[in-house]
Design a protein around this motif. Structure first.
Motif, PDB file in Angstrom:
ATOM      1  N   VAL A   1       3.867  -5.215  -0.368  1.00  0.00           N
ATOM      2  CA  VAL A   1       4.093  -3.904   0.226  1.00  0.00           C
ATOM      3  C   VAL A   1       2.728  -3.332   0.606  1.00  0.00           C
ATOM      4  O   VAL A   1       1.835  -3.229  -0.235  1.00  0.00           O
ATOM      5  CB  VAL A   1       4.824  -2.939  -0.743  1.00  0.00           C
ATOM      6  CG1 VAL A   1       5.020  -1.573  -0.103  1.00  0.00           C
ATOM      7  CG2 VAL A   1       6.148  -3.532  -1.214  1.00  0.00           C
ATOM      8  N   THR A   2       2.596  -2.990   1.873  1.00  0.00           N
ATOM      9  CA  THR A   2       1.347  -2.428   2.383  1.00  0.00           C
ATOM     10  C   THR A   2       1.636  -1.043   2.945  1.00  0.00           C
ATOM     11  O   THR A   2       2.656  -0.837   3.607  1.00  0.00           O
ATOM     12  CB  THR A   2       0.771  -3.328   3.501  1.00  0.00           C
ATOM     13  OG1 THR A   2       0.625  -4.649   3.001  1.00  0.00           O
ATOM     14  CG2 THR A   2      -0.573  -2.820   3.976  1.00  0.00           C
ATOM     15  N   ILE A   3       0.732  -0.107   2.679  1.00  0.00           N
ATOM     16  CA  ILE A   3       0.849   1.241   3.225  1.00  0.00           C
ATOM     17  C   ILE A   3      -0.316   1.483   4.174  1.00  0.00           C
ATOM     18  O   ILE A   3      -1.393   0.907   4.015  1.00  0.00           O
ATOM     19  CB  ILE A   3       0.848   2.316   2.124  1.00  0.00           C
ATOM     20  CG1 ILE A   3      -0.407   2.199   1.252  1.00  0.00           C
ATOM     21  CG2 ILE A   3       2.104   2.273   1.297  1.00  0.00           C
ATOM     22  CD1 ILE A   3      -0.619   3.340   0.290  1.00  0.00           C
ATOM     23  N   TYR A   4      -0.094   2.343   5.148  1.00  0.00           N
ATOM     24  CA  TYR A   4      -1.178   2.766   6.038  1.00  0.00           C
ATOM     25  C   TYR A   4      -0.713   3.980   6.819  1.00  0.00           C
ATOM     26  O   TYR A   4       0.467   4.318   6.825  1.00  0.00           O
ATOM     27  CB  TYR A   4      -1.608   1.634   6.982  1.00  0.00           C
ATOM     28  CG  TYR A   4      -0.519   1.112   7.872  1.00  0.00           C
ATOM     29  CD1 TYR A   4      -0.327   1.611   9.152  1.00  0.00           C
ATOM     30  CD2 TYR A   4       0.344   0.119   7.415  1.00  0.00           C
ATOM     31  CE1 TYR A   4       0.681   1.129   9.965  1.00  0.00           C
ATOM     32  CE2 TYR A   4       1.349  -0.372   8.227  1.00  0.00           C
ATOM     33  CZ  TYR A   4       1.512   0.137   9.495  1.00  0.00           C
ATOM     34  OH  TYR A   4       2.513  -0.345  10.291  1.00  0.00           O
ATOM     35  N   LYS A   5      -1.667   4.619   7.470  1.00  0.00           N
ATOM     36  CA  LYS A   5      -1.356   5.783   8.297  1.00  0.00           C
ATOM     37  C   LYS A   5      -1.745   5.484   9.734  1.00  0.00           C
ATOM     38  O   LYS A   5      -2.702   4.760   9.978  1.00  0.00           O
ATOM     39  CB  LYS A   5      -2.166   7.001   7.854  1.00  0.00           C
ATOM     40  CG  LYS A   5      -1.580   7.787   6.772  1.00  0.00           C
ATOM     41  CD  LYS A   5      -2.285   9.104   6.563  1.00  0.00           C
ATOM     42  CE  LYS A   5      -3.769   8.968   6.673  1.00  0.00           C
ATOM     43  NZ  LYS A   5      -4.570   9.863   5.927  1.00  0.00           N
TER      44      LYS A   5
ATOM     45  N   SER B   1       2.128   0.609  -7.056  1.00  0.00           N
ATOM     46  CA  SER B   1       1.036   1.418  -7.592  1.00  0.00           C
ATOM     47  C   SER B   1       1.418   2.894  -7.601  1.00  0.00           C
ATOM     48  O   SER B   1       1.843   3.438  -6.582  1.00  0.00           O
ATOM     49  CB  SER B   1      -0.213   1.221  -6.732  1.00  0.00           C
ATOM     50  OG  SER B   1      -1.198   2.163  -7.060  1.00  0.00           O
ATOM     51  N   PRO B   2       1.277   3.569  -8.734  1.00  0.00           N
ATOM     52  CA  PRO B   2       1.664   4.978  -8.808  1.00  0.00           C
ATOM     53  C   PRO B   2       0.753   5.903  -8.002  1.00  0.00           C
ATOM     54  O   PRO B   2       1.103   7.047  -7.748  1.00  0.00           O
ATOM     55  CB  PRO B   2       1.594   5.295 -10.307  1.00  0.00           C
ATOM     56  CG  PRO B   2       0.684   4.270 -10.878  1.00  0.00           C
ATOM     57  CD  PRO B   2       0.820   3.048 -10.013  1.00  0.00           C
ATOM     58  N   THR B   3      -0.397   5.411  -7.575  1.00  0.00           N
ATOM     59  CA  THR B   3      -1.317   6.253  -6.797  1.00  0.00           C
ATOM     60  C   THR B   3      -1.174   6.016  -5.296  1.00  0.00           C
ATOM     61  O   THR B   3      -2.042   6.400  -4.525  1.00  0.00           O
ATOM     62  CB  THR B   3      -2.780   5.994  -7.208  1.00  0.00           C
ATOM     63  OG1 THR B   3      -3.108   4.634  -6.891  1.00  0.00           O
ATOM     64  CG2 THR B   3      -3.004   6.267  -8.679  1.00  0.00           C
ATOM     65  N   TRP B   4      -0.067   5.388  -4.884  1.00  0.00           N
ATOM     66  CA  TRP B   4       0.067   5.019  -3.478  1.00  0.00           C
ATOM     67  C   TRP B   4      -0.047   6.215  -2.548  1.00  0.00           C
ATOM     68  O   TRP B   4      -0.701   6.126  -1.519  1.00  0.00           O
ATOM     69  CB  TRP B   4       1.374   4.253  -3.225  1.00  0.00           C
ATOM     70  CG  TRP B   4       2.604   5.105  -3.252  1.00  0.00           C
ATOM     71  CD1 TRP B   4       3.401   5.368  -4.321  1.00  0.00           C
ATOM     72  CD2 TRP B   4       3.153   5.830  -2.160  1.00  0.00           C
ATOM     73  NE1 TRP B   4       4.423   6.207  -3.959  1.00  0.00           N
ATOM     74  CE2 TRP B   4       4.287   6.512  -2.634  1.00  0.00           C
ATOM     75  CE3 TRP B   4       2.798   5.982  -0.813  1.00  0.00           C
ATOM     76  CZ2 TRP B   4       5.074   7.328  -1.817  1.00  0.00           C
ATOM     77  CZ3 TRP B   4       3.579   6.793  -0.005  1.00  0.00           C
ATOM     78  CH2 TRP B   4       4.700   7.442  -0.503  1.00  0.00           C
ATOM     79  N   PHE B   5       0.554   7.348  -2.883  1.00  0.00           N
ATOM     80  CA  PHE B   5       0.536   8.468  -1.936  1.00  0.00           C
ATOM     81  C   PHE B   5      -0.862   9.025  -1.713  1.00  0.00           C
ATOM     82  O   PHE B   5      -1.314   9.106  -0.568  1.00  0.00           O
ATOM     83  CB  PHE B   5       1.521   9.571  -2.332  1.00  0.00           C
ATOM     84  CG  PHE B   5       1.552  10.662  -1.296  1.00  0.00           C
ATOM     85  CD1 PHE B   5       2.250  10.471  -0.113  1.00  0.00           C
ATOM     86  CD2 PHE B   5       0.848  11.835  -1.483  1.00  0.00           C
ATOM     87  CE1 PHE B   5       2.243  11.453   0.873  1.00  0.00           C
ATOM     88  CE2 PHE B   5       0.839  12.824  -0.510  1.00  0.00           C
ATOM     89  CZ  PHE B   5       1.548  12.639   0.674  1.00  0.00           C
TER      90      PHE B   5
ATOM     91  N   GLU C   1      -5.441   1.879   4.853  1.00  0.00           N
ATOM     92  CA  GLU C   1      -4.524   0.783   4.556  1.00  0.00           C
ATOM     93  C   GLU C   1      -4.787   0.232   3.160  1.00  0.00           C
ATOM     94  O   GLU C   1      -5.931   0.042   2.764  1.00  0.00           O
ATOM     95  CB  GLU C   1      -4.679  -0.337   5.587  1.00  0.00           C
ATOM     96  CG  GLU C   1      -3.664  -1.435   5.420  1.00  0.00           C
ATOM     97  CD  GLU C   1      -3.634  -2.393   6.589  1.00  0.00           C
ATOM     98  OE1 GLU C   1      -3.317  -3.570   6.341  1.00  0.00           O
ATOM     99  OE2 GLU C   1      -3.913  -1.985   7.730  1.00  0.00           O
ATOM    100  N   ALA C   2      -3.704  -0.027   2.428  1.00  0.00           N
ATOM    101  CA  ALA C   2      -3.828  -0.566   1.071  1.00  0.00           C
ATOM    102  C   ALA C   2      -2.575  -1.360   0.713  1.00  0.00           C
ATOM    103  O   ALA C   2      -1.467  -0.999   1.108  1.00  0.00           O
ATOM    104  CB  ALA C   2      -4.014   0.566   0.062  1.00  0.00           C
ATOM    105  N   VAL C   3      -2.771  -2.424  -0.035  1.00  0.00           N
ATOM    106  CA  VAL C   3      -1.649  -3.181  -0.579  1.00  0.00           C
ATOM    107  C   VAL C   3      -1.284  -2.519  -1.904  1.00  0.00           C
ATOM    108  O   VAL C   3      -2.120  -2.424  -2.800  1.00  0.00           O
ATOM    109  CB  VAL C   3      -2.016  -4.666  -0.781  1.00  0.00           C
ATOM    110  CG1 VAL C   3      -0.890  -5.409  -1.487  1.00  0.00           C
ATOM    111  CG2 VAL C   3      -2.349  -5.322   0.554  1.00  0.00           C
ATOM    112  N   ILE C   4      -0.045  -2.052  -2.006  1.00  0.00           N
ATOM    113  CA  ILE C   4       0.373  -1.360  -3.229  1.00  0.00           C
ATOM    114  C   ILE C   4       1.269  -2.222  -4.097  1.00  0.00           C
ATOM    115  O   ILE C   4       1.639  -1.820  -5.198  1.00  0.00           O
ATOM    116  CB  ILE C   4       1.039  -0.006  -2.924  1.00  0.00           C
ATOM    117  CG1 ILE C   4       2.272  -0.178  -2.037  1.00  0.00           C
ATOM    118  CG2 ILE C   4       0.042   0.943  -2.288  1.00  0.00           C
ATOM    119  CD1 ILE C   4       3.091   1.091  -1.854  1.00  0.00           C
TER     120      ILE C   4
END
Length: 117
Positions: free
Chosen positions: A40-44, A88-92, A104-107
């Motif tokens: 799972v990857t997040i980014y804006k 990861s609980p710090t994803w936001f 961008e980060a892999v959570i």
């Protein structure tokens, strides 16, 4: 309708998702088992006046799907991810700050999980 009631409805909305104990169905056409999530990857993305947070889900089958914070049911989906695969609980804060940066980060990465205790 008040802003508070709109927020409550947004947070309760399951949107395009249906959930079971073992996974979820995406728009009634793609069932995904929680155990089949590889990464799972997040980014804006910077949309000039605002940012939009995206979640990219990579499956064991090499399929990838992407949702964003405007996807109906996004809030509940993120809560389920936190519960079912322990992202990861710090994803936001990791993705939200600083503003207008991709961040961008892999959570979640299944290959980096150790099952020994």
């Amino acid at each position: 309708m008040s802003d508070e009631e709109n927020l409550r409805l947004y947070k309760e909305d399951l949107g395009i998702f249906t959930y079971t104990e073992t996974g979820f169905d995406l728009e009634n056409n793609k069932y995904v088992n929680w155990n089949d999530i590889r990464k799972v990857t997040i980014y804006k993305e910077d949309l000039i006046a605002i940012d939009c947070i995206y979640i990219s889900i990579e499956l064991e089958t090499d399929e990838v799907f992407r949702i964003n914070e405007e996807t109906p049911g996004y809030y509940q989906f993120m809560l389920k991810l936190e519960e079912k695969i322990q992202i990861s609980p710090t994803w936001f804060p990791d993705v939200a700050f600083p503003a207008f940066e991709r961040n961008e980060a892999v959570i979640y990465d299944k290959s980096k999980i150790s099952f020994s205790q």
